[in-house]
Enzyme design. Structure first.
Site, PDB file in Angstrom:
ATOM      1  N   GLU B  48       0.823  -1.205   0.000  1.00  0.00           N
ATOM      2  CA  GLU B  48       0.000   0.000   0.000  1.00  0.00           C
ATOM      3  C   GLU B  48       0.864   1.264   0.000  1.00  0.00           C
ATOM      4  OE1 GLU B  48      -2.655   0.627   3.317  1.00  0.00           O
ATOM      5  OE2 GLU B  48      -3.233   2.592   2.568  1.00  0.00           O
ATOM      6  N   ASP B 113       9.379   4.959  15.363  1.00  0.00           N
ATOM      7  CA  ASP B 113       9.343   6.410  15.188  1.00  0.00           C
ATOM      8  C   ASP B 113       9.747   7.045  16.514  1.00  0.00           C
ATOM      9  OD1 ASP B 113       8.869   9.011  14.572  1.00  0.00           O
ATOM     10  OD2 ASP B 113       6.694   8.832  14.382  1.00  0.00           O
ATOM     11  N   ASP B 115      10.138  10.739  18.180  1.00  0.00           N
ATOM     12  CA  ASP B 115       9.781  12.117  17.878  1.00  0.00           C
ATOM     13  C   ASP B 115      10.209  13.013  19.031  1.00  0.00           C
ATOM     14  OD1 ASP B 115       7.300  13.506  15.986  1.00  0.00           O
ATOM     15  OD2 ASP B 115       8.096  14.561  17.724  1.00  0.00           O
TER      16      ASP B 115
END
Lengths: 479, 420
Positions: B48, B113, B115
């Site tokens: 995708e 991830d 951050d």
């Protein structure tokens, strides 16, 4: 299961061997890798399934009520032994019982329910969880020797770690036995850091060996259910079984988890501007905290919005009012940004966007166990996720107007210390509603403890309403 | 244009983005990285892609047969960025034609991830979206700890670290076994790696052991790496305990009431004391402490971990169907390219030195004025224009990473052939 016998190790107990050899099911534990092949009557089919369903539903309800594993073991033992279910499996030493008959019923019941519960992802997950728990309980109840023999009949693909390896990894330890498996086979132990990891291999201490067994059981069942789901449409079936299966899965679906999936009754006309008062009077601590954080920061992070938003939905806030509520609350955010980033999510949680699912409000179980708050998050359960001094001052700020005093704190903190968060929350409910006649031990009605924030709020509103009816018209004083 | 050398942010216009996609974006390398071999497999065709178009329109479930098709679509949509999702059991673009049950995520790189916003409570130099080379030190420490843990403990080799373009970093693990992890296994792995728990209202966020017991070995290993970081970064550079807010937060983490009030008194009096001296005050107390049931040494270690251990955005890693921005996209706010980062030189990586898209296009203009000015030449496909810009070392880094992946695939195939 007949051909299992060939692989069973010889034991010293001759007598034992003799009993065993005469049995179709030599053990009370079963990995259910082979379906029953004998003919059975439709009544047997149904009773075996229904009785098992009762036990599984009880297991689910234990989870929902936050019972500890020990408590659950007691509850389930009683249910299994009762005539209503009769699903107790005796060990081989109980020679007065018809072991094969008991075990056959267990075997059949399991496979019938597989057919009923393989249909959707959600049902499969719940079934696997309940069945694995039942297996764990039986594993615990079984006697050690028979259990070991059962384990010996299967290959769990574990390797005994050499003492040099162990010495190198955990040098200070007195030599303990470790089993070596791929870490992916014991995810639950990895998550809790109960193993040593090296190069993708998990070194499992002997005391945790059972986890490998449980994980194997679970993985096997998950795969089997998916295979069953694929095969089911091609099942060439007469119309005797399908109605029974339909009924069974409906019964399970109607179980505990669908509570609080729709608006609380009799709460029409709740509007955005009533929320502040509602929060002040009727919220449990988790929602009160979210509400206060929202007012203070004019913002909540994703899971905070979700936990609070779904609660409001069930509380009776309509979608239009919800949008109005959040719009006003996020006062420092531009219209443009709000419409783009938040409106969709609010509508989504009301089932108006995306896959249009009807999301239920989070139960205490969900709040406690999933989506643990990270730095900067305000969601979660204060009893569980606050440090003790913050919890104390938060509770006093929230509820001192309703009669909570610092004298109550030691009792509540003690419950928190023992990790009985729902009990602590229930106690706070009792204290803050004592003016309305709630006594210690009554909980949120009939001695029940808080298992859902909406339950807390609904009961609190109910009490106020009753009071209004009986009362002499005195307005409840508040600011 | 004059402002550009003052590091003012130039707006990233659709025209700039289109030129970037046409001439610079390394589609071939991206394809090879996702596909693990030259001939397109399900790893690419059932993958995708999600596009964020100008005006924040979000398009999910795109899929492509090969790199050229992807490039064509990207150039026609001209998205501000695009994200990569899982490999599904069918082609995502055909998902409406298959039964819903037959369309589910199967494979996916293990992704992480980190951050900078999660570090706001413990950094003083910037907050929110801002980042400078000083706070990059937090990211650098996180990368070193995670890189080591994932390689040593989980045994994965194919790790690609990618700067997220502004204030964070992503990690993509492409080992075959990592691709195959179920959601449960991913959750477990994240649980193993996560040490900082608890929200705003929880002071003590590190609870990894019973009182008076040593750290679990995996965290001990991380601790050894983080102890020097704590001194350099928290005490010296960030000077975190200089402000009242900072040292009060530190006090909350000290389990002994006597020591806590002694230190509070002292620090209130001498508010100007540096973080280092305040920390030394605490360490002195710990060493002087002779109470038999004391847990202070552990508390000290836990504090160091709390201030330095990687803070993961756990939700990203837990589920296969989470989308993550593709490497080499442009961060719309900063214009910087999301470039791969070498974990071995992470400490000297400076996010402010990462090329911006405008800078790259200017480099192109300077190098080959004739090629772009001449009408005939402009039509020629610019497959490898990136080679002539400062993007080159970064694309080379990805290509080298891809070679490792392809080698693995080749070996696996050979093994299969032999086993027949």
């Amino acid at each position: 299961m007949e051909n299992r016998r060939g692989t069973i190790r010889h034991t010293k107990l001759r007598a034992f061997e003799e009993i065993e050899s005469s049995l179709k099911y030599p053990f009370c534990l079963n990995f259910y890798d082979k379906p029953p092949i004998d003919d059975i009557t439709i009544e047997e089919f149904e009773t075996a399934a229904l009785d098992r369903l009762r036990v599984l539903a009880e297991i689910e309800s234990c989870f929902a009520r936050n019972r500890s594993f020990d408590e659950m073991a007691e509850v389930i033992k009683t249910i299994c032994k009762s005539d209503r279910c009769s699903l107790w499996l005796s060990t081989n030493s109980a020679s007065d019982k018809d072991l094969d008959k008991e075990r056959e019923k267990d075997h059949i019941g399991h496979f019938v329910l597989r057919l009923a519960f393989c249909r959707s992802e959600d049902l499969r997950q719940r079934f696997v969880k309940a069945e694995t728990t039942l297996f764990k309980l039986r594993y615990r109840w079984d006697n050690t020797e028979e259990r070991q023999q059962f384990l010996n009949t299967r290959d769990f693909d574990w390797v005994l770690a050499s003492s040099e390896e162990v010495q190198e990894l955990i040098p200070s330890d007195p030599p303990t036995t470790y089993y070596k498996v791929k870490w992916t086979r014991v995810p639950d132990l990895v998550e809790k850091r109960k193993v040593i990891l090296k190069g993708g291999m998990a070194y499992v201490p002997a005391a945790e060996q059972a986890s490998i067994v449980f994980q194997a059981f679970q993985t096997l069942l998950e795969k089997a259910l998916e295979a069953t789901a694929k095969a089911l449409p091609r099942l060439d079936e007469d119309n005797r079984l399908v109605p029974i299966l339909d009924n069974l899965s409906k019964g399970f679906q109607a179980g505990v988890s669908s509570e609080w999936a729709s608006k609380t009754e009799g709460q029409e006309g709740l509007t955005a501007d009533m929320i502040d008062e509602m929060a002040y009077k009727h919220y449990p601590a988790c929602m009160r905290n979210l509400h206060m954080a929202l007012r203070r920061d004019k913002h909540l992070k994703h899971y905070g919005r979700l936990q609070y938003g779904l609660f409001l939905k069930i509380l009776g806030l309509s979608i239009d009012e919800a949008v109005a509520f959040w719009r006003k609350a996020f006062s420092s955010i531009q219209d443009d940004k709000f419409n783009k980033e938040y409106r969709y999510n609010i509508r989504h949680s009301y089932g108006l966007e995306g896959k249009r699912a009807n999301y239920a409000a989070w139960s205490c179980q969900q709040i406690l166990m999933s989506n643990e708050p990270g730095p900067g998050d305000s969601h979660g359960c204060p009893y569980r996720h606050f440090s003790t001094d913050n919890l104390q001052s938060a509770l006093l700020t929230m509820y001192s107007d309703y009669g909570l005093t610092s004298q109550d704190m030691p009792e509540i903190m003690n419950m928190v210390k023992q990790k009985h968060y729902h009990v602590a929350c229930t106690r706070v409910f009792e204290i803050t509603h004592s003016r309305q006649g709630v006594k210690k031990g009554e909980g949120v009605g009939a001695g029940e403890s808080v298992t859902h924030p909406n339950h807390y709020a609904a009961r609190s509103r109910e009490l106020t309403k009753e009071e209004g009816k009986e009362g002499d018209g005195d307005v409840v004083m508040q600011g | 244009m004059a402002i550009s050398d003052k590091q003012e942010i130039e707006p990233v216009t659709p025209e700039i983005m289109l030129a970037f996609y046409r001439r610079l974006y390394p589609f071939k390398s991206l394809f090879a990285w996702l596909n693990h071999e030259h001939v397109p497999t399900k790893l690419f065709t059932n993958r995708e892609f999600a596009f964020t178009l100008q005006g924040d329109v979000y398009l999910r479930y795109n899929s492509f047969s090969n790199a050229d098709e992807l490039k064509k679509q990207v150039c026609s949509y001209n998205p501000t960025r695009f994200e990569i999702g899982p490999v599904y059991s069918a082609r995502p673009r055909d998902r409406k034609t298959v039964r819903p049950a037959a369309f589910s995520p199967q494979l996916r790189e293990l992704v992480f991830d980190i951050d900078m916003t999660d570090y706001d409570p413990i950094r003083t130099c910037c907050s929110g979206a801002d980042i400078c080379h000083r706070c990059w030190a937090f990211i650098a420490a996180a990368v070193r700890v995670l890189d080591r843990a994932i390689r040593d403990q989980f045994g994965y080799h194919h790790l690609l670290w990618v700067y997220s373009g502004r204030r964070g970093i992503h990690l993509w693990v492409s080992d075959r076994e990592a691709l195959e992890l179920t959601d449960d296994q991913r959750r477990a792995l994240v649980g193993w790696l996560t040490v900082i728990h608890g929200g705003k209202e929880m002071h003590k966020k590190v609870n990894v052991r019973a009182p008076r017991t040593p750290l679990p070995p995996s965290i001990q290993q991380a601790y050894n790496m983080l102890e020097p970081v704590f001194r350099e970064l928290i005490l010296e550079d960030q000077d975190l305990f200089a402000s009242e807010e900072g040292w009060k937060a530190l006090l909350q983490l000290i389990p002994d009431n006597d020591i806590r009030s002694r230190l509070e008194e002292k620090w209130e009096e001498k508010a100007r004391r540096s973080s280092e001296s305040k920390w030394d005050d605490f360490v002195d107390e710990v060493e002087r402490d002779k109470k038999p049931k004391s847990n202070l040494k552990n508390a000290k270690e836990d504090i160091i971990i709390q201030y330095t251990y990687p803070r993961l955005d756990a939700e990203v890693s837990k589920r296969r169907n989470h989308l993550l921005k593709a490497p080499f996209c442009i961060h719309p706010k900063t214009g910087r390219v999301c470039v791969p980062v070498d974990p071995r030189t992470i400490d000297s990586f400076d996010p402010e030195k990462v090329p911006t898209v405008q800078q790259l296009l200017r480099e192109l203009d300077k190098i080959a004025p004739s090629a772009t000015a001449g009408e005939g030449a402009a039509v020629v496909e610019h497959h490898s224009d990136w080679e002539r810009t400062s993007l080159k070392p970064y694309v080379d880094m990805l290509d080298k990473h891809v070679m490792g992946l392809m080698e693995e695939t080749r070996k696996a195939k050979q093994k299969m052939d032999l086993s027949w």
